[in-house]
Design a protein around this motif. Structure first.
Motif, short mmCIF file in Angstrom:
data_model
loop_
_atom_site.label_atom_id
_atom_site.label_comp_id
_atom_site.label_asym_id
_atom_site.label_seq_id
_atom_site.Cartn_x
_atom_site.Cartn_y
_atom_site.Cartn_z
N SER A 25 34.34 -15.01 -38.48
CA SER A 25 34.81 -14.41 -36.93
C SER A 25 33.06 -14.73 -36.79
CB SER A 25 35.05 -12.75 -37.18
OG SER A 25 34.89 -13.14 -35.86
N ARG A 26 32.92 -16.14 -36.03
CA ARG A 26 31.90 -16.64 -35.21
C ARG A 26 32.23 -17.34 -34.53
NH1 ARG A 26 31.06 -19.62 -39.98
NH2 ARG A 26 30.28 -18.17 -41.38
N LYS A 27 31.11 -17.16 -33.09
CA LYS A 27 30.85 -17.76 -31.56
C LYS A 27 30.20 -19.21 -32.08
CE LYS A 27 32.73 -19.22 -27.74
NZ LYS A 27 34.53 -20.04 -28.06
N ALA A 28 30.04 -20.06 -31.42
CA ALA A 28 29.17 -20.98 -31.70
C ALA A 28 28.91 -21.12 -29.97
CB ALA A 28 28.95 -22.37 -32.25
N PRO A 29 27.25 -21.11 -29.34
CA PRO A 29 27.82 -21.42 -28.28
C PRO A 29 27.64 -22.70 -28.03
CG PRO A 29 25.71 -21.25 -29.34
CD PRO A 29 26.34 -21.29 -30.52
N GLY A 30 28.71 -22.96 -27.22
CA GLY A 30 28.73 -24.46 -25.37
C GLY A 30 27.84 -25.55 -26.30
N ARG A 31 28.16 -26.59 -26.19
CA ARG A 31 27.81 -27.90 -26.33
C ARG A 31 26.77 -28.16 -25.22
NH1 ARG A 31 30.03 -31.36 -30.04
NH2 ARG A 31 29.05 -33.23 -29.68
N THR A 32 27.24 -27.69 -23.98
CA THR A 32 25.46 -27.69 -23.03
C THR A 32 25.05 -26.31 -22.62
OG1 THR A 32 27.44 -27.13 -20.75
CG2 THR A 32 27.10 -29.25 -22.21
N GLU A 37 15.19 -15.87 -30.00
CA GLU A 37 16.32 -14.95 -29.45
C GLU A 37 18.16 -16.32 -29.75
OE1 GLU A 37 16.45 -15.44 -25.49
OE2 GLU A 37 14.87 -14.41 -25.27
N ILE A 38 17.78 -17.39 -30.20
CA ILE A 38 19.01 -17.50 -30.54
C ILE A 38 19.18 -17.87 -32.19
CG2 ILE A 38 20.45 -20.04 -30.60
CD1 ILE A 38 19.61 -20.87 -28.03
N GLY A 39 18.75 -18.00 -32.98
CA GLY A 39 18.25 -17.88 -34.27
C GLY A 39 18.73 -19.22 -34.81
N TRP A 40 19.86 -19.28 -36.41
CA TRP A 40 20.16 -20.18 -36.88
C TRP A 40 21.54 -21.05 -36.36
CZ3 TRP A 40 17.30 -23.28 -40.51
CH2 TRP A 40 16.41 -22.16 -40.52
N VAL A 41 21.96 -21.85 -36.16
CA VAL A 41 22.80 -22.50 -35.42
C VAL A 41 23.38 -23.41 -36.69
CG1 VAL A 41 24.28 -23.24 -33.37
CG2 VAL A 41 22.42 -22.01 -33.14
N GLY A 42 24.89 -23.30 -36.72
CA GLY A 42 25.13 -24.40 -37.72
C GLY A 42 25.80 -25.62 -37.01
N PHE A 43 25.79 -27.29 -37.74
CA PHE A 43 25.67 -28.09 -36.77
C PHE A 43 26.26 -29.14 -37.63
CE2 PHE A 43 22.35 -26.61 -34.41
CZ PHE A 43 22.39 -27.22 -32.79
N ASP A 44 27.40 -29.56 -37.91
CA ASP A 44 28.53 -30.73 -38.23
C ASP A 44 28.43 -32.20 -37.73
OD1 ASP A 44 30.26 -31.82 -40.29
OD2 ASP A 44 31.70 -30.13 -40.34
N PRO A 45 27.36 -32.83 -39.08
CA PRO A 45 27.17 -34.23 -37.98
C PRO A 45 28.66 -34.83 -39.15
CG PRO A 45 25.67 -33.93 -39.35
CD PRO A 45 26.37 -32.70 -39.72
N THR A 46 28.64 -34.47 -39.89
CA THR A 46 30.28 -35.22 -40.53
C THR A 46 31.36 -35.76 -38.82
OG1 THR A 46 29.79 -35.14 -42.11
CG2 THR A 46 32.13 -35.86 -42.41
N ASN A 47 31.41 -34.78 -38.79
CA ASN A 47 32.94 -33.93 -37.59
C ASN A 47 32.68 -33.89 -36.29
OD1 ASN A 47 35.24 -34.26 -39.48
ND2 ASN A 47 33.95 -32.49 -40.65
N ASP A 48 31.11 -34.05 -35.69
CA ASP A 48 30.57 -33.80 -34.38
C ASP A 48 31.67 -32.15 -34.26
OD1 ASP A 48 29.56 -34.21 -32.20
OD2 ASP A 48 31.02 -35.91 -31.80
N ILE A 49 30.83 -31.61 -34.80
CA ILE A 49 31.47 -30.54 -34.44
C ILE A 49 30.30 -28.90 -34.01
CG2 ILE A 49 33.80 -30.58 -33.83
CD1 ILE A 49 33.75 -28.70 -36.55
N LEU A 50 30.58 -28.27 -33.99
CA LEU A 50 29.47 -27.48 -33.68
C LEU A 50 30.31 -25.39 -35.19
CD1 LEU A 50 28.69 -26.27 -30.43
CD2 LEU A 50 26.73 -27.40 -31.95
N VAL A 51 29.50 -25.36 -35.34
CA VAL A 51 29.82 -24.47 -37.11
C VAL A 51 30.91 -23.06 -36.45
CG1 VAL A 51 29.49 -23.04 -39.33
CG2 VAL A 51 28.41 -25.32 -38.39
N GLU A 52 31.96 -22.99 -36.48
CA GLU A 52 32.36 -21.70 -36.12
C GLU A 52 33.66 -20.65 -37.39
OE1 GLU A 52 33.03 -21.42 -31.01
OE2 GLU A 52 34.22 -23.14 -32.18
#
Length: 292
Positions: A84-91, A237-252
């Protein structure tokens, strides 16, 4: 989301293997929006010894010793994980990337979550000028670190081709970058190299993807095996955020974290040594399904 995960690794040998010592990194992590509910590993032939430790990065690592002669080795890992995780919006707004870079180098902690451990080159991710220059196009002066990483992730997804036949585990980063082809491991390494070339702390994450996508959503690349993506430190403040370059999506919630390290060499699900000769054949099968 609660997932049931089955990860089966098989080795077939042309001639008997008299001895094997392996390290297994097959237990999903708890933390950062993820909780491990249960985990078992069945190994055939049965090991003479099994010991467990946690490495520097916090990864659950099991060492096994097999002294029975064998021509087949089967490692069957089964886990149940709640995500159960929520990534920030892309902007989403974020600090300027230069400020994040400076803060990372000022870090005083040497713990596994400290950004300083992920700033420098590592065995499979050298810092190379062409890759750093490629990444710098996504990070103009004063650009938010999050916006720059989203742009870099998108460029890798659109300018590199997913091609399982183009590379092997040992393919050098420079060759991957030149070919613009590879798999999730390669794309994660390229993005990490580019970020570190700018002084930004980036970690390599191995894990799993949901095998069956939600209704109306396309199937993600890399869902039939272990997957790889990037975790970027975006400031205090934001900390670590996941980025999936294979699929161009943020990790949720479609991603399940298995291990975190500097590159693939820190997180290989199974590695080790054997005493034997002739060829071997490796098979890996992964299923990630919603728990019933």
């Amino acid at each position: 989301m609660i997932y049931d995960i089955r990860h089966v690794t098989t080795y077939g040998y042309e001639s008997p293997v008299s001895f094997a010592r392996c390290s297994l990194r097959l237990e999903p992590r708890s933390g950062d929006g993820q909780e491990l509910i249960s985990h078992t590993v069945d190994i055939r032939p049965r090991p003479a010894d099994r010991t467990v430790r946690h490495d520097f990065f916090g990864t659950h690592t099991e060492s096994i010793l097999i002294e029975t002669a064998h021509r087949n080795l089967r490692i069957d890992s089964r886990s149940r994980v709640s995500v159960s995780r929520k990534a920030p919006g892309r902007t989403a707004p974020s600090p300027a990337w230069e400020d994040v870079r400076d803060l990372a180098f000022e870090a005083t902690s040497l713990g596994p979550s400290s950004p300083i451990g992920y700033v420098f080159a590592s065995p499979l991710v050298p810092v190379q000028r062409p890759v750093s220059a490629y990444a710098s196009a996504s990070f103009p002066r004063g650009c938010g670190v999050f916006a720059g990483a989203v742009d870099l992730m998108h460029r890798i997804r659109t300018e590199f081709k997913y091609d399982p036949k183009a590379t092997v585990i040992s393919t050098p980063l420079a060759e991957v970058f030149e070919k613009r082809r590879g798999v999730c491991q390669d794309f994660a390494h390229v993005m990490i190299a580019g970020l570190r070339g700018l002084g930004l702390p980036a970690a390599y994450v191995s894990g799993y993807l949901r095998t069956i996508p939600p209704p109306g959503k396309p199937r993600l690349q890399g869902a039939d095996a272990t997957h790889a993506w990037v975790s970027l430190w975006c400031g205090v403040e934001i900390g670590w955020v996941g980025f999936d370059p294979t699929n161009d999506i943020l990790v949720e919630n479609d991603h399940i974290v298995l291990a975190v390290g500097r590159d693939f060499s820190d997180v290989s699900p199974v590695d080790g040594i054997i005493v034997g000769s002739r060829k071997q054949k490796l098979g890996v099968a992964v299923d990630v399904l919603l728990a019933e």
